[in-house]
Design a protein around this motif. Structure first.
Motif, mmCIF file in Angstrom:
data_model
loop_
_atom_site.group_PDB
_atom_site.id
_atom_site.type_symbol
_atom_site.label_atom_id
_atom_site.label_comp_id
_atom_site.label_asym_id
_atom_site.label_seq_id
_atom_site.Cartn_x
_atom_site.Cartn_y
_atom_site.Cartn_z
ATOM 1 N N MET A 155 20.531 28.037 48.254
ATOM 2 C CA MET A 155 20.615 29.268 47.453
ATOM 3 C C MET A 155 21.810 29.163 46.524
ATOM 4 N N MET A 156 21.607 29.544 45.293
ATOM 5 C CA MET A 156 22.680 29.420 44.301
ATOM 6 C C MET A 156 23.805 30.408 44.605
ATOM 7 N N PRO A 157 25.045 29.972 44.597
ATOM 8 C CA PRO A 157 26.149 30.867 44.926
ATOM 9 C C PRO A 157 26.349 31.912 43.841
ATOM 10 N N HIS A 158 26.916 33.032 44.260
ATOM 11 C CA HIS A 158 27.229 34.081 43.295
ATOM 12 C C HIS A 158 28.317 33.586 42.351
ATOM 13 N N PRO A 159 28.185 33.884 41.061
ATOM 14 C CA PRO A 159 29.206 33.441 40.109
ATOM 15 C C PRO A 159 30.324 34.457 39.994
ATOM 16 N N ARG A 160 31.407 34.032 39.439
ATOM 17 C CA ARG A 160 32.422 34.973 38.990
ATOM 18 C C ARG A 160 32.251 35.079 37.486
ATOM 19 N N LEU A 161 31.820 36.240 37.029
ATOM 20 C CA LEU A 161 31.472 36.400 35.622
ATOM 21 C C LEU A 161 32.716 36.740 34.825
ATOM 22 N N ALA A 162 32.732 36.282 33.579
ATOM 23 C CA ALA A 162 33.824 36.623 32.665
ATOM 24 C C ALA A 162 33.221 36.861 31.300
ATOM 25 N N LEU A 163 33.156 38.105 30.843
ATOM 26 C CA LEU A 163 32.584 38.389 29.539
ATOM 27 C C LEU A 163 33.480 37.820 28.450
ATOM 28 N N VAL A 164 32.855 37.202 27.452
ATOM 29 C CA VAL A 164 33.643 36.610 26.378
ATOM 30 C C VAL A 164 33.481 37.339 25.067
ATOM 31 N N ALA A 165 32.491 38.220 24.938
ATOM 32 C CA ALA A 165 32.314 38.935 23.680
ATOM 33 C C ALA A 165 31.788 40.331 23.925
ATOM 34 N N THR A 166 32.233 40.974 25.006
ATOM 35 C CA THR A 166 31.718 42.306 25.286
ATOM 36 C C THR A 166 32.180 43.300 24.251
ATOM 37 N N THR A 167 31.287 44.240 23.918
ATOM 38 C CA THR A 167 31.622 45.248 22.932
ATOM 39 C C THR A 167 32.334 46.430 23.546
ATOM 40 N N PHE A 168 32.462 46.463 24.864
ATOM 41 C CA PHE A 168 33.056 47.593 25.551
ATOM 42 C C PHE A 168 34.437 47.185 26.014
ATOM 43 N N ALA A 169 35.484 47.621 25.344
ATOM 44 C CA ALA A 169 36.839 47.152 25.623
ATOM 45 C C ALA A 169 37.366 47.845 26.862
ATOM 46 N N LEU A 170 37.139 47.236 28.019
ATOM 47 C CA LEU A 170 37.524 47.846 29.283
ATOM 48 C C LEU A 170 38.494 46.967 30.044
ATOM 49 N N ALA A 171 39.413 46.317 29.374
ATOM 50 C CA ALA A 171 40.423 45.524 30.072
ATOM 51 C C ALA A 171 41.256 46.435 30.940
ATOM 52 N N PRO A 172 41.660 45.978 32.109
ATOM 53 C CA PRO A 172 42.524 46.796 32.954
ATOM 54 C C PRO A 172 43.858 47.034 32.276
ATOM 55 N N ALA A 173 44.598 47.969 32.808
ATOM 56 C CA ALA A 173 45.848 48.351 32.161
ATOM 57 C C ALA A 173 46.905 47.308 32.443
ATOM 58 N N LEU A 174 46.746 46.155 31.839
ATOM 59 C CA LEU A 174 47.670 45.051 32.019
ATOM 60 C C LEU A 174 48.026 44.494 30.659
ATOM 61 N N ALA A 204 48.645 37.254 26.797
ATOM 62 C CA ALA A 204 48.603 38.415 27.680
ATOM 63 C C ALA A 204 47.763 38.090 28.900
ATOM 64 N N LEU A 205 47.823 38.936 29.920
ATOM 65 C CA LEU A 205 46.969 38.786 31.084
ATOM 66 C C LEU A 205 45.514 39.021 30.702
ATOM 67 N N ALA A 206 44.626 38.163 31.165
ATOM 68 C CA ALA A 206 43.197 38.360 30.943
ATOM 69 C C ALA A 206 42.700 39.500 31.829
ATOM 70 N N PRO A 207 41.621 40.172 31.434
ATOM 71 C CA PRO A 207 41.096 41.287 32.243
ATOM 72 C C PRO A 207 40.616 40.817 33.612
ATOM 73 N N TYR A 208 40.750 41.707 34.599
ATOM 74 C CA TYR A 208 40.256 41.453 35.950
ATOM 75 C C TYR A 208 38.965 42.209 36.238
ATOM 76 N N THR A 209 38.356 42.791 35.213
ATOM 77 C CA THR A 209 37.146 43.587 35.407
ATOM 78 C C THR A 209 36.052 42.780 36.091
ATOM 79 N N ASP A 210 35.844 41.526 35.698
ATOM 80 C CA ASP A 210 34.786 40.681 36.247
ATOM 81 C C ASP A 210 35.348 39.401 36.863
ATOM 82 N N PHE A 211 36.614 39.456 37.286
ATOM 83 C CA PHE A 211 37.258 38.277 37.852
ATOM 84 C C PHE A 211 37.997 38.688 39.111
#
Length: 410
Positions: free
Chosen positions: A1-20, A138-145
């Motif tokens: 079974m394929m393992p779950h990935p850790r996703l990282a959006l590279v061009a999302t239109t919704f700017a939801l980076a954590p407060a970092l 800067a710190l990269a977002p942790y939303t999908d990491f």
């Protein structure tokens, strides 16, 4: 079974980076550049304090890192703004340095940088454009990491733009942009990429001040490091072609509409089903009555590449609305809310019928007090939520952030 990935959006239109990093604070340098245009060199400094009850965006069904989700931090800023017209030319420069210190997750302590420069040039009465560059650390977002390791990201962006006035109402424009993203964390370096975009536009501007243009654009994304999987490696390189209509409509004097929408065709390398096409676009509306309130709203439907072993791209559909209230001559209050659905397209060989989608929500409230001509104090609250997708290894979370800032312009 394929393992779950850790996703990282590279061009999302919704700017939801954590407060970092730089996303925490108002960027006084940009505000100063807007208010102090062509005033030469200005210096500024700032201090900030923040609290987040889920700093690393830990899903509800996972244990917190070292048993703790929340944290506080302190930030110091210093920078300079230079905005000056020299004859028919204009030069705008912004330099910012920041230092962040966390109370508990001290491994995230870092120094941030943001350097920007733009030359607005003119030659004669018919030729003009822009030439610019930016560097950000800067710190990269942790939303999908999911990690408590420090993951710094560097952005290098260069652009050039030129327009030729064919006729008082017609203009031909062409531009080139190059962006390069590099990650400090070793296991995130497969997300290093370079994006190059070339576009051309024929623009019509009648006497009313509104405008309409036809835009043709080609975007190429290249990943120097291949993503390892059991069957070998994945090639995340992609190419995207766009033909869109750009509209800027000035209504009754208090209403403006901006739209960029049209047909997009996108292709991605192995493995299959990375090719897609359809209507993409974004609509922005602004209403500024002759009072203390102003409003804005957005709608969008856009393809975005992602870095994943399961999905090859995502279709993002969302909406946002915001309002600003000039309570007094010195106090301004801004409120906004946004919602986005992300539908992931599976790579070849992945089981069909699984729910490959999630959603992101953001609500924020900010008050800004212009204590004096040189001193600005602000307070901001933001809530971020993700519905999650178990198939993709993305759990649901809820995070609240409070930030206080004080900035001094010399």
């Amino acid at each position: 079974m394929m393992p779950h990935p850790r996703l990282a959006l590279v061009a999302t239109t919704f700017a939801l980076a954590p407060a970092l990093g730089g996303a925490l604070l108002l960027l006084p340098a940009r505000a100063a550049a807007a208010e102090q245009q062509e005033q030469g060199l200005r210096l500024y400094g700032g201090i900030g304090w923040g609290y987040d009850d889920n700093l690393l965006r830990v899903p509800d069904d996972r244990p917190a890192f070292s048993g703790k989700r929340s944290d506080r931090w302190r930030q110091l800023d210093a920078g300079a703004v230079y905005d000056q017209r020299i004859g028919r030319q204009r030069v705008a420069l912004v330099a910012k340095a920041s230092t962040l210190k966390f109370d508990h997750f001290q491994q995230l302590d870092h120094d941030g940088r943001d350097l920007q420069g733009t030359w607005f040039w003119e030659v004669g009465n018919k030729l003009d454009g822009k030439l610019g560059a930016r560097y950000e650390r800067a710190l990269a977002p942790y939303t999908d990491f999911f990690s408590d390791e420090r993951n710094m990201r560097e952005l290098r962006r260069h652009w050039v733009d030129a327009g030729y006035q064919l006729h008082p109402s017609w203009k031909l424009r062409a531009g080139f942009t190059r962006e390069r993203f590099e990650y400090e964390l070793l296991r995130q370096r497969v997300n290093n990429r370079t994006e190059r975009a070339v576009e051309a536009e024929l623009l019509y501007t009648p006497r009313s001040g509104s405008s309409v243009g036809v835009v043709a654009r080609r975007l190429e994304g290249a990943y120097p490091l291949r993503r390892p999987v059991l069957a070998g490696v994945l090639d995340d390189d992609f190419t995207q072609h766009e033909l869109k209509l750009r509209v800027h409509w000035i209504g009754t004097g208090v209403t403006r509409l901006q739209a960029l929408a049209g047909y997009v065709r996108r292709g991605q390398s192995w493995p299959g089903d990375g090719n897609t096409s359809g209507v993409n676009g974004r609509l922005n509306a602004f209403v500024t009555p002759h009072g203390k309130l102003s409003y804005e709203a957005s709608l969008w439907r856009e393809f975005a590449p992602i870095e994943s072993t399961i999905a090859s791209y995502t279709l993002n559909r969302g909406a946002s609305i915001g309002a600003s209230w000039a309570a007094t001559g010195k106090l301004k209050v801004d409120a906004s809310t946004a919602y986005e659905e992300r539908a992931y397209n599976p790579r070849a060989g992945f089981a069909a019928g699984a729910d490959l989608s999630d959603s992101l929500r953001r609500t924020s409230l900010r008050a800004t007090w212009q204590a004096s001509r040189k001193v600005t104090v602000s307070a901001r609250w933001q809530q971020q939520r993700r519905s999650g997708s178990p198939v993709l290894g993305l759990g649901s979370f809820d995070a609240n952030t409070v930030v206080l800032n004080a900035n001094l312009l010399f």
